[in-house]
Scaffold this motif. Sequence first.
Motif, PDB file in Angstrom:
ATOM      1  N   GLN A 184      51.518  15.806  81.954  1.00  0.00           N
ATOM      2  CA  GLN A 184      50.880  15.609  80.652  1.00  0.00           C
ATOM      3  C   GLN A 184      50.840  16.884  79.813  1.00  0.00           C
ATOM      4  OE1 GLN A 184      46.992  13.827  81.133  1.00  0.00           O
ATOM      5  NE2 GLN A 184      47.672  12.760  82.968  1.00  0.00           N
ATOM      6  N   GLN A 185      51.422  17.954  80.312  1.00  0.00           N
ATOM      7  CA  GLN A 185      51.334  19.234  79.603  1.00  0.00           C
ATOM      8  C   GLN A 185      52.718  19.837  79.422  1.00  0.00           C
ATOM      9  OE1 GLN A 185      49.160  22.065  81.966  1.00  0.00           O
ATOM     10  NE2 GLN A 185      50.297  21.584  83.805  1.00  0.00           N
ATOM     11  N   ASP A 186      52.800  20.764  78.497  1.00  0.00           N
ATOM     12  CA  ASP A 186      54.023  21.541  78.301  1.00  0.00           C
ATOM     13  C   ASP A 186      53.904  22.823  79.117  1.00  0.00           C
ATOM     14  OD1 ASP A 186      55.156  19.773  76.458  1.00  0.00           O
ATOM     15  OD2 ASP A 186      54.048  20.683  74.803  1.00  0.00           O
ATOM     16  N   ILE A 187      54.965  23.181  79.810  1.00  0.00           N
ATOM     17  CA  ILE A 187      55.003  24.413  80.599  1.00  0.00           C
ATOM     18  C   ILE A 187      56.201  25.227  80.117  1.00  0.00           C
ATOM     19  CG2 ILE A 187      55.203  25.417  82.900  1.00  0.00           C
ATOM     20  CD1 ILE A 187      54.084  22.786  84.019  1.00  0.00           C
ATOM     21  N   THR A 188      55.968  26.489  79.853  1.00  0.00           N
ATOM     22  CA  THR A 188      57.018  27.359  79.342  1.00  0.00           C
ATOM     23  C   THR A 188      56.798  28.774  79.868  1.00  0.00           C
ATOM     24  OG1 THR A 188      58.169  28.051  77.329  1.00  0.00           O
ATOM     25  CG2 THR A 188      55.765  27.928  77.212  1.00  0.00           C
ATOM     26  N   ALA A 189      57.701  29.652  79.568  1.00  0.00           N
ATOM     27  CA  ALA A 189      57.572  31.063  79.944  1.00  0.00           C
ATOM     28  C   ALA A 189      58.148  31.911  78.819  1.00  0.00           C
ATOM     29  CB  ALA A 189      58.315  31.352  81.248  1.00  0.00           C
ATOM     30  N   HIS A 190      57.661  33.133  78.703  1.00  0.00           N
ATOM     31  CA  HIS A 190      58.167  34.049  77.691  1.00  0.00           C
ATOM     32  C   HIS A 190      59.572  34.536  78.074  1.00  0.00           C
ATOM     33  CE1 HIS A 190      53.939  34.273  76.436  1.00  0.00           C
ATOM     34  NE2 HIS A 190      54.432  34.640  75.268  1.00  0.00           N
ATOM     35  N   VAL A 191      60.378  34.773  77.057  1.00  0.00           N
ATOM     36  CA  VAL A 191      61.748  35.236  77.240  1.00  0.00           C
ATOM     37  C   VAL A 191      61.758  36.748  77.473  1.00  0.00           C
ATOM     38  CG1 VAL A 191      63.962  35.549  76.046  1.00  0.00           C
ATOM     39  CG2 VAL A 191      62.706  33.400  75.820  1.00  0.00           C
ATOM     40  N   ASP A 192      62.607  37.192  78.377  1.00  0.00           N
ATOM     41  CA  ASP A 192      62.845  38.621  78.600  1.00  0.00           C
ATOM     42  C   ASP A 192      64.032  39.017  77.720  1.00  0.00           C
ATOM     43  OD1 ASP A 192      63.633  41.129  79.464  1.00  0.00           O
ATOM     44  OD2 ASP A 192      63.452  40.659  81.600  1.00  0.00           O
ATOM     45  N   PHE A 193      63.721  39.539  76.533  1.00  0.00           N
ATOM     46  CA  PHE A 193      64.777  39.888  75.592  1.00  0.00           C
ATOM     47  C   PHE A 193      65.639  41.049  76.085  1.00  0.00           C
ATOM     48  CE2 PHE A 193      62.196  37.357  72.636  1.00  0.00           C
ATOM     49  CZ  PHE A 193      63.188  36.605  72.043  1.00  0.00           C
TER      50      PHE A 193
ATOM     51  N   TYR B  84      59.269  39.132  74.856  1.00  0.00           N
ATOM     52  CA  TYR B  84      59.110  40.562  74.625  1.00  0.00           C
ATOM     53  C   TYR B  84      60.245  41.313  75.292  1.00  0.00           C
ATOM     54  CZ  TYR B  84      54.332  39.016  73.722  1.00  0.00           C
ATOM     55  OH  TYR B  84      53.233  38.364  73.242  1.00  0.00           O
ATOM     56  N   SER B  85      60.314  42.608  74.996  1.00  0.00           N
ATOM     57  CA  SER B  85      61.207  43.484  75.746  1.00  0.00           C
ATOM     58  C   SER B  85      60.596  43.643  77.137  1.00  0.00           C
ATOM     59  CB  SER B  85      61.345  44.832  75.044  1.00  0.00           C
ATOM     60  OG  SER B  85      60.075  45.433  74.878  1.00  0.00           O
ATOM     61  N   ALA B  86      61.395  44.053  78.102  1.00  0.00           N
ATOM     62  CA  ALA B  86      60.949  44.121  79.497  1.00  0.00           C
ATOM     63  C   ALA B  86      59.726  45.019  79.686  1.00  0.00           C
ATOM     64  CB  ALA B  86      62.088  44.582  80.395  1.00  0.00           C
ATOM     65  N   ASP B  87      59.671  46.141  78.972  1.00  0.00           N
ATOM     66  CA  ASP B  87      58.537  47.047  79.165  1.00  0.00           C
ATOM     67  C   ASP B  87      57.214  46.393  78.780  1.00  0.00           C
ATOM     68  OD1 ASP B  87      59.441  47.140  76.487  1.00  0.00           O
ATOM     69  OD2 ASP B  87      58.521  49.101  76.169  1.00  0.00           O
ATOM     70  N   ARG B  88      57.217  45.521  77.778  1.00  0.00           N
ATOM     71  CA  ARG B  88      55.988  44.810  77.402  1.00  0.00           C
ATOM     72  C   ARG B  88      55.770  43.579  78.272  1.00  0.00           C
ATOM     73  NH1 ARG B  88      55.164  43.325  71.483  1.00  0.00           N
ATOM     74  NH2 ARG B  88      53.165  42.711  72.364  1.00  0.00           N
ATOM     75  N   LEU B  89      56.857  42.895  78.584  1.00  0.00           N
ATOM     76  CA  LEU B  89      56.757  41.645  79.333  1.00  0.00           C
ATOM     77  C   LEU B  89      56.227  41.867  80.746  1.00  0.00           C
ATOM     78  CD1 LEU B  89      57.439  38.603  78.987  1.00  0.00           C
ATOM     79  CD2 LEU B  89      59.625  39.099  80.042  1.00  0.00           C
ATOM     80  N   TYR B  90      56.642  42.962  81.365  1.00  0.00           N
ATOM     81  CA  TYR B  90      56.250  43.231  82.745  1.00  0.00           C
ATOM     82  C   TYR B  90      55.239  44.362  82.861  1.00  0.00           C
ATOM     83  CZ  TYR B  90      60.319  40.304  83.384  1.00  0.00           C
ATOM     84  OH  TYR B  90      61.209  39.264  83.313  1.00  0.00           O
ATOM     85  N   SER B  91      54.468  44.584  81.815  1.00  0.00           N
ATOM     86  CA  SER B  91      53.456  45.645  81.849  1.00  0.00           C
ATOM     87  C   SER B  91      52.317  45.241  82.780  1.00  0.00           C
ATOM     88  CB  SER B  91      52.926  45.920  80.445  1.00  0.00           C
ATOM     89  OG  SER B  91      52.056  44.885  80.037  1.00  0.00           O
TER      90      SER B  91
END
Length: 148
Positions: free
Chosen positions: A53-62, A20-27
């Motif tokens: 045994q699991q996938d770990i990821t994070a959302h991108v700060d566009f 998301y954009s930063a305003d949504r990502l860090y709301s």
Amino acid sequence: METVARKLQRGFVLTIDYGYSADRLYSPTRREGTLQCYYQHRHHNDPYIYIGQQDITAHVDFTALQQKGRSLGLQTIGFTQQALFLMALGLGDRIATVSESPKISQVLRRREALHSLIDPMGLGNFGVLIQGTFSHDVKLRGLTSPQW
């Protein structure tokens, strides 16, 4: 981003991922952060269970990608969701075309595959960021509203 921008003389950088954009990502509604864990196709947010045994990821700060790109001379051409991007590129027409096959099982399988790309609860919610090395305004078909 630095490596890509340095090597790109003329063209586009296309980034597609969950984010998301930063305003949504860090709301305030995201108090638990952006870390995502998946075990057997199920989402949870505890990286300390199912270790290895699991996938770990994070959302991108566009927004961060746009700012970094700008500092390296990349112009932001556009930012949208994958569903809108693909529909603007004509995915609706493609879905209609695959529906013309005489085999119903083939039609359903192909339509389901294409629909998964625009499902707002899944891949359709991917962010699509396009940056480039142009000195003038660029209009790309995938960033225009699809004609209904």
